[in-house]
Design a protein around this motif. Structure first.
Motif, PDB file in Angstrom:
ATOM      1  N   ILE A  93    -122.213  33.067  46.663  1.00  0.00           N
ATOM      2  CA  ILE A  93    -122.323  32.886  45.224  1.00  0.00           C
ATOM      3  C   ILE A  93    -123.470  33.768  44.743  1.00  0.00           C
ATOM      4  N   ILE A  94    -123.231  34.498  43.664  1.00  0.00           N
ATOM      5  CA  ILE A  94    -124.264  35.390  43.155  1.00  0.00           C
ATOM      6  C   ILE A  94    -124.601  35.035  41.714  1.00  0.00           C
ATOM      7  N   ASP A  95    -125.843  35.316  41.357  1.00  0.00           N
ATOM      8  CA  ASP A  95    -126.347  34.986  40.037  1.00  0.00           C
ATOM      9  C   ASP A  95    -126.117  36.135  39.058  1.00  0.00           C
ATOM     10  N   THR A  96    -126.513  35.937  37.838  1.00  0.00           N
ATOM     11  CA  THR A  96    -126.174  36.835  36.738  1.00  0.00           C
ATOM     12  C   THR A  96    -126.638  38.272  36.950  1.00  0.00           C
ATOM     13  N   ASN A  97    -127.930  38.495  37.190  1.00  0.00           N
ATOM     14  CA  ASN A  97    -128.433  39.860  37.293  1.00  0.00           C
ATOM     15  C   ASN A  97    -127.798  40.612  38.456  1.00  0.00           C
ATOM     16  N   VAL A  98    -127.598  39.939  39.564  1.00  0.00           N
ATOM     17  CA  VAL A  98    -126.964  40.580  40.717  1.00  0.00           C
ATOM     18  C   VAL A  98    -125.502  40.891  40.407  1.00  0.00           C
ATOM     19  N   PHE A  99    -124.833  40.002  39.712  1.00  0.00           N
ATOM     20  CA  PHE A  99    -123.439  40.232  39.353  1.00  0.00           C
ATOM     21  C   PHE A  99    -123.312  41.380  38.354  1.00  0.00           C
ATOM     22  N   VAL A 100    -124.253  41.492  37.414  1.00  0.00           N
ATOM     23  CA  VAL A 100    -124.247  42.608  36.471  1.00  0.00           C
ATOM     24  C   VAL A 100    -124.459  43.920  37.225  1.00  0.00           C
ATOM     25  N   LEU A 101    -125.359  43.928  38.200  1.00  0.00           N
ATOM     26  CA  LEU A 101    -125.558  45.116  39.037  1.00  0.00           C
ATOM     27  C   LEU A 101    -124.266  45.468  39.762  1.00  0.00           C
ATOM     28  N   TYR A 102    -123.601  44.478  40.323  1.00  0.00           N
ATOM     29  CA  TYR A 102    -122.342  44.696  41.029  1.00  0.00           C
ATOM     30  C   TYR A 102    -121.287  45.307  40.098  1.00  0.00           C
ATOM     31  N   LEU A 103    -121.140  44.744  38.915  1.00  0.00           N
ATOM     32  CA  LEU A 103    -120.140  45.246  37.964  1.00  0.00           C
ATOM     33  C   LEU A 103    -120.479  46.651  37.472  1.00  0.00           C
TER      34      LEU A 103
END
Length: 64
Positions: free
Chosen positions: A5-15
């Motif tokens: 499970i990943i949090d917001t900032n990491v998910f934004v980096l991923y996207l």
């Protein structure tokens, strides 16, 4: 099966990296990250079968 499970900032980096790795630092939320950080994240996520988020994380991403 291994999930992460990943949090917001990491998910934004991923996207942002999935869209264009050369533009990662141009997104206001990703100014602190580099293309190397994205590559590290991709290598780390490669150890898992699925990426999981929650509605709160998706709502926060949508508000950005």
């Amino acid at each position: 099966m291994r999930d992460v499970i990943i949090d917001t900032n990491v998910f934004v980096l991923y996207l942002a990296g999935r869209i264009n790795t050369n533009q990662i630092a141009r997104y206001c939320r990703n100014a602190m990250y580099t293309e190397d950080d994205y590559n590290f994240l991709i290598n780390l996520l490669g150890n898992f079968d699925r990426i999981i988020t929650c509605p709160n994380v998706l709502t926060e991403i949508d508000n950005l």
